[in-house]
Design a protein around this motif. Structure first.
Motif, PDB file in Angstrom:
ATOM      1  N   UNK A  15      -9.224 -10.761  16.166  1.00 19.99           N
ATOM      2  CA  UNK A  15      -9.170 -10.144  15.017  1.00 19.99           C
ATOM      3  C   UNK A  15      -7.918 -10.490  14.426  1.00 19.99           C
ATOM      4  N   UNK A  16      -8.095 -10.618  13.066  1.00 20.46           N
ATOM      5  CA  UNK A  16      -6.819 -11.105  12.183  1.00 20.46           C
ATOM      6  C   UNK A  16      -6.544 -10.159  11.317  1.00 20.46           C
ATOM      7  N   UNK A  17      -6.780  -8.995  11.513  1.00 23.47           N
ATOM      8  CA  UNK A  17      -6.329  -7.873  10.721  1.00 23.47           C
ATOM      9  C   UNK A  17      -4.755  -7.663  11.122  1.00 23.47           C
ATOM     10  N   UNK A  18      -3.857  -7.188  10.097  1.00 28.59           N
ATOM     11  CA  UNK A  18      -2.368  -7.191  10.439  1.00 28.59           C
ATOM     12  C   UNK A  18      -1.804  -7.546   9.076  1.00 28.59           C
ATOM     13  N   UNK A  19      -0.477  -8.237   9.294  1.00 22.92           N
ATOM     14  CA  UNK A  19       0.428  -8.480   8.397  1.00 22.92           C
ATOM     15  C   UNK A  19       0.241 -10.180   7.795  1.00 22.92           C
ATOM     16  N   UNK A  20      -0.046 -10.406   6.608  1.00 20.05           N
ATOM     17  CA  UNK A  20      -0.425 -11.650   6.041  1.00 20.05           C
ATOM     18  C   UNK A  20       0.971 -11.857   4.965  1.00 20.05           C
ATOM     19  N   UNK A  21       1.106 -13.078   4.914  1.00 23.46           N
ATOM     20  CA  UNK A  21       2.063 -13.657   3.855  1.00 23.46           C
ATOM     21  C   UNK A  21       1.459 -13.628   2.673  1.00 23.46           C
ATOM     22  N   UNK A  22       1.829 -12.909   1.365  1.00 25.85           N
ATOM     23  CA  UNK A  22       1.424 -12.923   0.453  1.00 25.85           C
ATOM     24  C   UNK A  22       2.202 -13.586  -0.766  1.00 25.85           C
ATOM     25  N   UNK A  23       1.379 -14.245  -1.537  1.00 29.61           N
ATOM     26  CA  UNK A  23       1.966 -14.766  -3.020  1.00 29.61           C
ATOM     27  C   UNK A  23       1.169 -14.709  -4.121  1.00 29.61           C
ATOM     28  N   UNK A  24       1.648 -13.884  -5.162  1.00 27.77           N
ATOM     29  CA  UNK A  24       0.874 -13.695  -6.413  1.00 27.77           C
ATOM     30  C   UNK A  24       0.707 -14.784  -7.290  1.00 27.77           C
ATOM     31  N   UNK A  25      -0.147 -15.419  -7.912  1.00 25.35           N
ATOM     32  CA  UNK A  25      -0.441 -16.467  -8.644  1.00 25.35           C
ATOM     33  C   UNK A  25      -1.050 -16.318 -10.220  1.00 25.35           C
ATOM     34  N   UNK A  26      -0.219 -15.326 -10.868  1.00 26.80           N
ATOM     35  CA  UNK A  26      -0.917 -15.078 -12.008  1.00 26.80           C
ATOM     36  C   UNK A  26      -1.101 -15.965 -13.286  1.00 26.80           C
ATOM     37  N   UNK A  27      -0.564 -17.314 -13.070  1.00 25.01           N
ATOM     38  CA  UNK A  27      -0.422 -18.490 -14.099  1.00 25.01           C
ATOM     39  C   UNK A  27      -1.410 -19.325 -13.334  1.00 25.01           C
ATOM     40  N   UNK A  28      -1.893 -19.430 -12.097  1.00 23.35           N
ATOM     41  CA  UNK A  28      -2.657 -20.299 -11.418  1.00 23.35           C
ATOM     42  C   UNK A  28      -1.943 -21.517 -11.432  1.00 23.35           C
ATOM     43  N   UNK A  29      -0.853 -21.473 -10.767  1.00 24.94           N
ATOM     44  CA  UNK A  29      -0.109 -22.823 -10.242  1.00 24.94           C
ATOM     45  C   UNK A  29      -0.354 -22.939  -8.874  1.00 24.94           C
ATOM     46  N   UNK A  30      -0.957 -22.197  -8.129  1.00 25.86           N
ATOM     47  CA  UNK A  30      -0.784 -22.308  -6.557  1.00 25.86           C
ATOM     48  C   UNK A  30      -1.843 -23.713  -6.375  1.00 25.86           C
ATOM     49  N   UNK A  31      -2.881 -23.894  -6.623  1.00 28.66           N
ATOM     50  CA  UNK A  31      -3.841 -25.049  -6.347  1.00 28.66           C
ATOM     51  C   UNK A  31      -3.192 -26.289  -7.054  1.00 28.66           C
ATOM     52  N   UNK A  32      -2.356 -26.178  -7.897  1.00 26.56           N
ATOM     53  CA  UNK A  32      -2.025 -27.649  -8.405  1.00 26.56           C
ATOM     54  C   UNK A  32      -0.606 -28.089  -7.714  1.00 26.56           C
TER      55      UNK A  32
END
Length: 960
Positions: A15-32
């Motif tokens: 079970x992987x429920x629980x706390x995950x790290x989160x980063x918002x990416x409103x300008x779609x930089x993450x994949x690049x």
């Protein structure tokens, strides 16, 4: 090495429920920027999954530029001065749907580590993300695994068999922006209902499974053979040949009966193919069809006996050349049931079925997302069953598996839809990406939920646009051929095409979109004769009436306190302000209850019209509970939490909405003592079996519970799936008490089980002399003013054409709401009065609209009292749309000068020999005017009286 695998062993799931790290990416930089290659950018936030971003306070504050998903038809909020206080930064309140505190549309990255234990070595690992919204892309240890864009089914990722023991990192990019143009108002994505949330709200689970597995198991019931045809597809990444067997076993799961059925086995094997290296695996496998007999005494599944069989499929394979044994197992709860059609009726297991349905439009105010637990769905479906329903249509969305599990167990029929409402710019059949995506999503839905017996019906989605007839003719044909376990229709609402198993159409209903005051309920005197036989005959296939009802009730302002979760009723706060600004705030509860009684009356006639119709397929209400979007459509007798509002109970609703319902065909509801009351009695019976030696009884009951007349018949047989006429009422009314409401009560009883229904009728005297009084009765304002100022008693009868009003009056409640319908009439929700007031001493009324008020309201106009003193309360008050909350009246009284004035915008003069209700009210009113009780408390002046008519120099302000 591939050790033996038992898929059901608890140790093989993480079970992987629980706390995950989160980063918002409103300008779609993450994949690049390759966020998947390491830890998310610092400082990452913490997100609890399952859950949504909005529910945990992530996103932007709502402002006037928030990029909502959903069409806003009435844009007056953005321009009208009265909404200016609600457009201020930090104080935004929207009138057209429930509102989250935070809004985020874009990509969000979540990440966590997990540990592969040594005993998982060589197993095939899969990741399940249940109910993400919307698109997910998965990376494992920086390596891209894949993407999924299903709105309906779990996102399943195969991580391969080569993952070594130890620590690993999962990174998921979740994007809740529109990926495929399913339509901005589709309830799968729209802010109108569940909201366009971002997150994952169901199971998040890693599983170590067999490298040879049951890829897909489809179970096809055969009623004739009393058997299940089990169609099994097997996949393998063993890289070796394997031989073994498939075993199918079953047991009956029933509250009263438990039966273990013998297993059936079949040899199975496949040749070597594929390999084990990397994440991209080629696979071997094969398929096997196995018939599993249930025996002659097999129990069928339906709403009356939802018998379920737990079917277990075991795969056991011996891997060639290794001595290893691999196993896989899947279990299903299935039902022996077979839908079909016979002429214009839907059948289930050979018996005619009448669908009594409501919509579920993904309305979950506390979470802003659908529940994924069975208990929540059992509560919802339990409430529906308590109201006599047997069916739910999921409007332009597909629920999670928990909904099917609950429906299976409770015997509830589901219409599932691909998550599309292709309008407002979206369309089908024009070569857009949506065309192909609907087939992909259809397969995902069928594979994930197709074995559930409650999954009885399917449509492409809601009310399509484009080349819909051409596209959907192929779509229906495709699915009917590939999966005949359910019935298919084109789209919910339209088009009517020959390929459909049943037609979902808005034609058979009381009030159509755009009908306004020309609809039957507003244009024709009340009766209970109308049915839709002509339409059914020409349709040539079962007809399920689409989104009937849509009758509104006034907002329950006390409900505001219940919104303790993600979505807030800022719209209700606006409506409360409007009501208080117009000096009616303390009447909110009375408006709710009075309009609710009218709403229930409208729904009763709506449902009975369908039940009266021979050969009808059923109906889908919009809605048993409120729809908070599209301008705020308060169309439910229940609130968005599926709770009662206080004006009709489930037991009362069930009297006219059930598997067996007595019906009365009355040519009218208004009678006089010189007539004979005549009614044909009918029974709509869609119960589990034919009724034999049924007692049908009736009684006409006066307001004081005195039985005026009664009758009783015994009917030898009422065949299930029929609506026969079983008796007749024909009685003289000279013995009935005049000027009273009477109730015709009809019951059907077999073996101590009784079904009962009732209809209100009004009996007035055949002749009624009007009292002679000294009252001045006039249509002229100036005549009335002179007489009142001289100290007279005056009845001012305003002609409807004179009245200065912006609220169009009708008998029915508001249809849907006045904002989304561009101001479709009526704009009102019935009347409110005090039946104990001496004005009504000789006139039968409750505090709310009832059918006798149709004659008085028809052709009348609602006087706008905005310029009258705030303390003035009309004797007959009209409840205005909550978007305006004007103070409206049909009758009010006031002091003018030294005189006393009563103003009426009801026609109390014309055709009184024919208009029995108006004649009776006029008589009661004139007696009141000459009594000591006529002592108006509020004084008004001449200009205020003149403001009531169109030529008034100071007409109240109004904005459209």
């Amino acid at each position: 090495m591939h050790p033996a695998t038992d898929r059901l062993a608890p140790s093989l799931k993480l079970d992987l429920s629980g706390t995950w790290a989160l980063a918002l990416d409103p300008t779609d930089r993450g994949e690049e920027e390759r966020w998947y290659a390491g830890d998310l950018p610092a400082p990452p936030a913490a997100l609890t999954l399952p859950g949504s971003l909005q529910a945990q306070g992530f996103g932007d504050a709502v402002d006037l530029e928030t990029p909502w998903t959903g069409t806003i038809v009435d844009r007056s909020f953005f321009t009208e001065p009265r909404y200016a206080p609600y457009r201020q930064p930090g104080q935004i309140k929207l009138p057209f749907w429930l509102q989250p505190e935070k809004y985020y549309a874009g990509s969000a990255w979540v990440q966590r580590s997990f540990t592969v234990p040594p005993e998982w070595a060589g197993r095939r690992l899969t990741l399940t993300l249940e109910r993400p919204h919307w698109e997910t892309t998965l990376w494992l240890d920086g390596r891209r695994v894949g993407r999924c864009d299903s709105l309906s089914t779990p996102h399943l990722y195969d991580l391969g068999c080569a993952l070594p023991p130890g620590d690993h990192r999962l990174t998921v990019r979740i994007d809740n922006r529109i990926q495929v143009d399913v339509g901005p108002n589709a309830h799968s994505v729209s802010d109108h209902t569940q909201s366009n949330w971002n997150g994952i709200v169901g199971r998040i689970e890693l599983e170590a499974a067999s490298p040879a597995w049951l890829r897909r198991v489809r179970i096809f019931p055969s009623l004739a053979r009393r058997a299940f045809l089990v169609k099994i597809d097997v996949a393998s990444v063993l890289g070796r040949s394997a031989q073994g067997q498939v075993t199918v076993s079953a047991r009956l799961v029933h509250p009263e009966l438990h039966a273990e059925l013998p297993p059936h086995r079949a040899a199975f094997g496949f040749a070597a193919a594929g390999g084990l290296s990397g994440l991209e695996l080629s696979s071997a496998g094969g398929h096997l069809d196995l018939e599993y007999p249930l025996g002659d005494d097999a129990r069928c599944w339906d709403e009356f006996d939802p018998a379920l069989y737990e079917l277990t499929v075991d795969l056991e394979l011996h891997v060639q050349g290794s001595g290893q044994v691999v196993r896989d197992r899947q279990q299903f709860r299935v039902g022996l049931r077979e839908p079909g059609t016979a002429g214009t009726q839907i059948t289930l297991n050979g018996r005619p079925l009448f669908l009594r349905g409501t919509l579920e439009c993904a309305i979950f105010p506390l979470t802003g997302s659908p529940p994924t637990d069975v208990a929540s769905w059992k509560r919802i479906l339990g409430v529906c069953k308590a109201h006599g329903l047997n069916h739910m249509r999921f409007h332009s969305w597909c629920p999670p598996e928990a909904a099917f599990l609950a429906a299976d167990e409770m015997g509830f029929y589901c219409q599932v839809e691909c998550p599309s409402w292709a309008n407002q710019g979206a369309a089908i059949g024009e070569g857009r990406p949506l065309d192909a995506w609907l087939y992909e999503e259809g397969w995902r839905i069928q594979d994930a939920y197709g074995n559930h017996p409650s999954f009885l019906m399917m449509a492409y989605g809601n009310e399509p646009a484009g080349r819909d007839r051409e596209y959907l003719a192929e779509w229906v044909t495709y699915w009917r051929k590939r999966d005949p376990r359910r019935l298919y229709t084109s789209g919910a609402g339209w088009p009517v095409i020959a390929e459909s198993d049943y037609h979902s159409t808005p034609e058979p209903r009381i009030h159509h979109w755009g009908a306004g005051l020309a609809s039957r309920i507003n244009a024709a005197p009340p009766e209970t004769m109308t049915d839709y036989s002509d339409f059914v005959v020409q349709a040539g296939a079962p007809v399920v009436s689409h989104e009937i009802g849509q009758w509104c009730v006034y907002p329950n302002l006390a409900e505001i306190a219940k919104y303790t979760g993600v979505l807030k009723p800022k719209n209700f706060e606006i409506f409360r302000d409007f009501l208080e600004a117009n000096h009616q705030g303390e009447q909110a509860e009375l408006f709710l209850l009075a309009s609710g009684k009218l709403q229930a009356l409208c729904y009763k006639e709506e449902i009975e019209s369908a039940l009266r119709t021979p050969g009808f397929g059923g109906f889908q209400l919009l809605d048993l509970h409120d729809f908070p979007g599209q301008g705020t459509a308060l169309v439910g007798v229940l609130d968005p939490f599926w709770d009662e509002k206080g004006y009709i109970t489930a037991a009362e609703f069930r009297r006219f909405c059930n598997s067996t319902v007595p019906l009365a065909r009355l040519p009218k509801r208004i009678w006089h003592t010189g007539e004979r009351l005549q009614a044909a009695l009918q029974v709509a019976h869609f119960g589990p079996a034919t009724l034999t030696e049924a007692t049908v009884d009736w009684a006409l009951v006066a307001a004081d519970s005195t039985v005026v007349a009664s009758g009783r018949d015994v009917v030898a047989q009422i065949v299930t799936g029929s609506q026969p006429f079983v008796a007749a009422v024909d009685l003289p009314l000279e013995g009935a008490r005049p000027a009273q409401k009477h109730t015709l009560v009809v019951g059907v009883e077999v073996g101590g089980v009784r079904c009962e229904n009732d209809w209100e009728v009004w009996v007035f005297p055949e002749r009624l002399a009007q009292p002679e009084t000294g009252t001045v009765v006039t249509r002229e304002i100036e005549v009335a003013l002179r007489a009142a100022q001289a100290g007279g008693v005056v009845l001012l009868q305003l002609d409807a054409a004179q009245v200065a009003t912006h609220s169009q009056l009708g008998f029915s409640s508001i249809f849907w709401n006045t904002a989304w319908t561009h101001g479709q009439a009526p704009h009102t929700l019935g009347i409110l009065c005090d039946p104990a007031h001496p004005l009504f001493a000789d006139f039968p009324t409750e505090f709310h609209s009832n059918w006798q008020w149709w004659e008085l309201i028809h052709g009348a106009a609602a006087m706008q009292c905005d310029l009258l003193p705030p303390t003035l309360r009309p004797l007959v008050q009209v409840i205005d749309t909550w978007f305006e909350a004007r103070r409206l009246a049909l009758l009010f009284e006031a002091r003018v000068g030294d005189g006393r004035l009563l103003v009426s915008s009801i026609d109390l003069e014309s055709d009184l020999d024919r208009r029995l209700v108006a004649r009776q009210l006029r008589s009661s009113l004139l007696r009141y005017l000459q009594s000591d009780a006529f002592r108006p408390a509020t004084a008004i002046d001449a200009e205020q009286v003149r403001s009531l008519v169109r030529q008034a120099p100071h007409r109240p302000p109004f904005t459209e």
